[in-house]
Design an enzyme around this catalytic site. Structure first.
Site, mmCIF file in Angstrom:
data_model
loop_
_atom_site.group_PDB
_atom_site.id
_atom_site.type_symbol
_atom_site.label_atom_id
_atom_site.label_comp_id
_atom_site.label_asym_id
_atom_site.label_seq_id
_atom_site.Cartn_x
_atom_site.Cartn_y
_atom_site.Cartn_z
ATOM 1 N N LYS A 50 0.937 -1.283 -0.120
ATOM 2 C CA LYS A 50 -0.015 -0.275 0.131
ATOM 3 C C LYS A 50 0.812 1.031 0.055
ATOM 4 C CE LYS A 50 -3.989 -2.329 2.115
ATOM 5 N NZ LYS A 50 -4.568 -2.819 3.236
ATOM 6 N N GLN A 94 -5.134 -1.576 9.433
ATOM 7 C CA GLN A 94 -5.131 -3.060 8.829
ATOM 8 C C GLN A 94 -5.726 -3.928 9.654
ATOM 9 O OE1 GLN A 94 -3.608 -3.203 5.582
ATOM 10 N NE2 GLN A 94 -3.963 -5.514 5.816
ATOM 11 N N ASP A 117 -11.781 2.557 3.548
ATOM 12 C CA ASP A 117 -12.123 1.251 3.747
ATOM 13 C C ASP A 117 -13.882 1.113 3.368
ATOM 14 O OD1 ASP A 117 -10.073 -0.632 3.550
ATOM 15 O OD2 ASP A 117 -9.698 -0.387 5.773
HETATM 16 N N1 L34 Z 1 -8.399 -2.389 6.651
HETATM 17 N N2 L34 Z 1 -7.539 -4.416 6.210
HETATM 18 C C1 L34 Z 1 -8.282 -3.265 5.862
HETATM 19 N N3 L34 Z 1 -8.502 -3.020 4.472
HETATM 20 C C2 L34 Z 1 -8.500 -4.276 3.586
HETATM 21 O O1 L34 Z 1 -8.783 -3.803 2.449
HETATM 22 C C3 L34 Z 1 -7.548 -5.285 4.039
HETATM 23 N N4 L34 Z 1 -7.263 -6.267 3.078
HETATM 24 C C4 L34 Z 1 -7.288 -7.583 3.381
HETATM 25 C C5 L34 Z 1 -6.434 -7.638 4.759
HETATM 26 N N5 L34 Z 1 -6.823 -6.545 5.968
HETATM 27 C C6 L34 Z 1 -7.310 -5.479 5.345
HETATM 28 C C7 L34 Z 1 -6.576 -6.276 1.938
HETATM 29 O O2 L34 Z 1 -6.079 -5.000 1.565
HETATM 30 C C8 L34 Z 1 -6.619 -8.476 2.570
HETATM 31 N N6 L34 Z 1 -6.068 -7.212 1.581
HETATM 32 C C9 L34 Z 1 -5.298 -7.481 0.423
HETATM 33 C C10 L34 Z 1 -5.167 -6.668 -0.624
HETATM 34 C C11 L34 Z 1 -4.405 -6.638 -1.832
HETATM 35 C C12 L34 Z 1 -3.561 -7.833 -1.828
HETATM 36 C C13 L34 Z 1 -3.541 -8.676 -0.653
HETATM 37 C C14 L34 Z 1 -4.270 -8.656 0.274
HETATM 38 C C15 L34 Z 1 -2.580 -8.101 -2.914
HETATM 39 O O3 L34 Z 1 -2.065 -6.966 -3.500
HETATM 40 N N7 L34 Z 1 -2.288 -9.229 -3.308
HETATM 41 C C16 L34 Z 1 -1.339 -9.476 -4.528
HETATM 42 C C17 L34 Z 1 -0.101 -10.319 -3.947
HETATM 43 C C18 L34 Z 1 0.578 -9.959 -2.849
HETATM 44 C C19 L34 Z 1 1.664 -10.869 -2.329
HETATM 45 O O4 L34 Z 1 2.550 -11.153 -2.940
HETATM 46 O O5 L34 Z 1 1.515 -11.181 -0.959
HETATM 47 C C20 L34 Z 1 -2.153 -10.136 -5.562
HETATM 48 O O6 L34 Z 1 -1.345 -9.871 -6.811
HETATM 49 O O7 L34 Z 1 -3.102 -10.519 -5.488
#
Ligand code: L34
Length: 281
Positions: A50, A94, A117
């Site tokens: 982020k 988070q 959010d």
């Molecule tokens: N307050 N907490 C708050 N808001 C959120 O919106 C989240 N979340 C979840 C966890 N806690 C939170 C997220 O943003 C999960 N989450 C989230 C968002 C994006 C990605 C992973 C979790 C993401 O970018 N994933 C990548 C891979 C990342 C990696 O390599 O670990 C993808 O390509 O899917």
């Protein structure tokens, strides 16, 4: 036939470039406060991503890291400080939070106009009524992906698997507002397979590797995988058996590179919107 793989990563890059352009026209940089409590390794990775997104979009990121044993008071004090801090337009706490902290109390303490959010009950209520100013990031990211690929939920049967406040429930609402017929399934749904087979658009947001197998997918269906799991090998994966389901579906999102990057792009969009509201022209 093999499904079209919907590239959430590429779309997120495009969206972020647009945000950077829009944000550069404001009289000051938008600001996002990111509050991380404790040392959950996954959360640390997500928060780092982020921060990187903020830099890419020309958004100022204010990072706060509280220790694993921080009290609820500590978190509430920081949230209150951010509510009153002029340079901060959006606040993200988070999740998950350490167990001594009541998540609900913290989320309700965030000023609704800084709640990028869209987890505050006031914003959730607006989502229900189809009047959302901030759309919740993950469901909004899914809608953007569908639009990008010319998929209109109108008149379609959408099945959402998972009923969380963060994804399942708001996802169902956004689809409903675009005239889909929506079924929400969960752990107590008796015949999940039969429900899923009804889906023109299937969204899985459970967090269970291998939950959605090819025999649960109607040929030609659109399959969206929202989950972020790790398999036995420690590799990131979703709920959907990607290799097999992509032989049945018409469109499918990968994990990683699907919904995740779009979730983050929507957070940037909401932060921009928050700033736009607060910065005089
Ligand atoms: N307050 N907490 C708050 N808001 C959120 O919106 C989240 N979340 C979840 C966890 N806690 C939170 C997220 O943003 C999960 N989450 C989230 C968002 C994006 C990605 C992973 C979790 C993401 O970018 N994933 C990548 C891979 C990342 C990696 O390599 O670990 C993808 O390509 O899917």
């Amino acid at each position: 036939m093999s499904a079209v793989i919907m590239d959430g990563k590429a779309l997120a890059e495009k969206v972020k470039a647009q945000i950077r352009e829009k944000a550069s026209k404001l009289r000051r940089q938008p600001g996002l406060a990111v509050i991380l409590v404790g040392d959950n390794p996954a959360s640390q990775v997500y928060v780092r991503n982020k921060e990187r997104d903020c830099a890419q979009c020309g958004i100022m990121c204010y990072d706060y890291h509280l220790p694993q044993d921080a009290s609820q008071e500590d978190v509430l004090d920081l949230v209150e400080k951010m509510n009153n801090y002029g340079a901060v337009d959006g606040i993200l706490v988070q999740l998950p939070l350490p167990e001594q902290i009541d998540e609900r109390v913290v989320l309700e303490a965030i000023a609704p106009d800084k709640d990028v959010d869209a987890f505050h009950p006031e914003n959730v209520g607006r989502i229900m009524q189809g009047q959302a100013y901030y759309k919740p990031c993950t469901p909004a990211g899914v809608m953007e992906i569908l639009h990008e690929y010319g998929i209109d939920p109108g008149g379609k049967h959408c099945v959402v698997v998972g009923r969380s406040n963060i994804v399942g429930k708001p996802m169902a609402m956004l689809l409903l507002h675009e005239n889909a017929t929506v079924t929400i399934c969960h752990s107590r749904t008796p015949d999940l397979k039969a429900q899923c087979l009804q889906a023109d658009i299937l969204v899985s947001a459970v967090g269970k590797t291998g939950l959605i197998t090819a025999d649960m997918v109607k040929p030609g269906a659109v399959v969206i995988d929202v989950a972020m799991n790790r398999n036995e090998a420690g590799k990131l994966c979703g709920d959907v058996d990607f290799a097999a389901v992509s032989q049945v579906a018409s469109y499918i999102t990968p994990v990683p590179g699907g919904v995740g990057p779009m979730t983050r792009a929507m957070l940037m969009e909401n932060t921009y919107k928050a700033a736009k509201c607060r910065i005089p022209k």
